[in-house]
Design an enzyme around this catalytic site. Structure first.
Site, PDB file in Angstrom:
ATOM      1  CG  ASN A   9      -1.736   1.219   1.396  1.00 51.55           C
ATOM      2  OD1 ASN A   9      -1.829   2.028   0.474  1.00 51.55           O
ATOM      3  ND2 ASN A   9      -2.351   1.377   2.557  1.00 51.55           N
ATOM      4  CE  LYS A  11      -0.328   3.315   4.731  1.00 50.75           C
ATOM      5  NZ  LYS A  11      -0.308   3.443   6.177  1.00 50.75           N
TER       6      LYS A  11
HETATM    7  P1  PGA Z   1       2.622   0.393   7.672  1.00 48.60           P
HETATM    8  O1  PGA Z   1       1.174   0.597   7.012  1.00 48.60           O
HETATM    9  O2  PGA Z   1       3.180  -0.885   7.116  1.00 48.60           O
HETATM   10  O3  PGA Z   1       3.415   1.605   7.235  1.00 48.60           O
HETATM   11  O4  PGA Z   1       2.427   0.341   9.141  1.00 48.60           O
HETATM   12  C1  PGA Z   1       0.324  -0.494   6.790  1.00 48.60           C
HETATM   13  C2  PGA Z   1      -0.971  -0.021   6.203  1.00 48.60           C
HETATM   14  O5  PGA Z   1      -1.469   1.039   6.623  1.00 48.60           O
HETATM   15  O6  PGA Z   1      -1.539  -0.666   5.302  1.00 48.60           O
END
Ligand code: PGA
Length: 252
Positions: A9, A11
């Site tokens: 992901n 983001k």
């Molecule tokens: P992170 O995010 O691995 O940076 O903790 C995971 C997610 O929000 O899907």
């Protein structure tokens, strides 16, 4: 047999050029690592999806949106529909990520509509659930995830539900460097599977892929993925560097 998945992901990170480069690097490393015991999925920002689909075409790497609209089409400025996402070659869309729930007002009711929209357009939802820290500390995390499952998914038919991938992501572990222990992950993943079993039966529950997300990285993935009810990961920060991400996919 259920499928293992490691999904990145991204983001709101990477320009288009950087994203294309990252996807190409992931493809190269997936191809160099031989047979992986999981499907690799990339979830870049909307604007990257078309190009990322082209970069990974024919490699077996899946592509996912990070969200989709709750409506079919029309006067919804700024929204992207499930049909549009499907039309460019995506197989998946994330739905209900905790950041969508907390910053963008994605309620259980809206998420339920998004799930149906995705399914109606041939996308597999990667449906995210998970409790916040206060809920874990007060011991109501089981009830929280049960309620998220019931409100977001449990009006689906058995046939529809078989296209759902789940991601358990404790909000207190997302981007914080605090991972759930493998015992905590296994405990709640087993609970999620049991909850699915009570609604849809043992076979559907056994076939449902349940990912763990929340500070999962190349150092802790192997231990998490060794849990019998953890079928892979939804990876945020560690998916932004191809080498780290591939190490996670190799952790099975
Ligand atoms: P992170 O995010 O691995 O940076 O903790 C995971 C997610 O929000 O899907």
């Amino acid at each position: 047999m259920r499928k293992n998945i490691v999904a990145g992901n991204w983001k709101m990170n990477k320009t288009l050029q950087e994203g294309v480069q990252l996807a190409a690097e992931v493809r190269k490393q997936v191809e160099a690592s031989g047979a992986l015991k999981c499907e690799v999925v990339l979830a870049p920002p909307f604007i990257h999806l078309t190009e990322v689909c082209k970069v990974v075409a024919g490699s077996g790497i899946g592509v996912s949106a990070q969200n989709c609209a709750a409506e079919t089409s029309g006067a919804y400025t700024g929204e992207v529909s499930a049909a549009m996402i499907q039309s460019i070659g995506c197989a998946y869309t994330l739905i209900g990520h905790s950041e969508r729930r907390s910053y963008y007002g994605d309620t259980d009711q809206i998420l339920s509509k998004k799930v149906k929209m995705a399914l109606a357009n041939g996308l597999k939802p990667i449906f995210c659930i998970g409790e916040v820290l206060a809920e874990r500390e007060s011991g109501i995390h089981f009830e929280v995830v049960k309620s998220q499952l019931e409100k977001g998914l449990f009006d689906l038919t058995t046939e529809e539900f078989q296209n759902i991938v789940l991601a358990y992501e404790p909000v207190w572990a997302i981007g914080t460097g605090k991972t759930a222990s493998s015992a905590q992950a296994q405990e709640i993943h087993a609970f999620i599977r049991r909850t699915i079993e009570l609604k849809y039966g043992a076979q559907v529950a056994q076939n449902t892929t349940i990912l763990y997300g929340g500070s999962c990285n190349d150092a802790n993935a192997a231990e998490l993925f060794a849990c019998p009810d953890v079928d892979g990961g939804l990876i945020g920060g560690a998916s932004l560097v191809a080498e780290k991400f591939i190490k996670i996919a190799q952790a099975f």
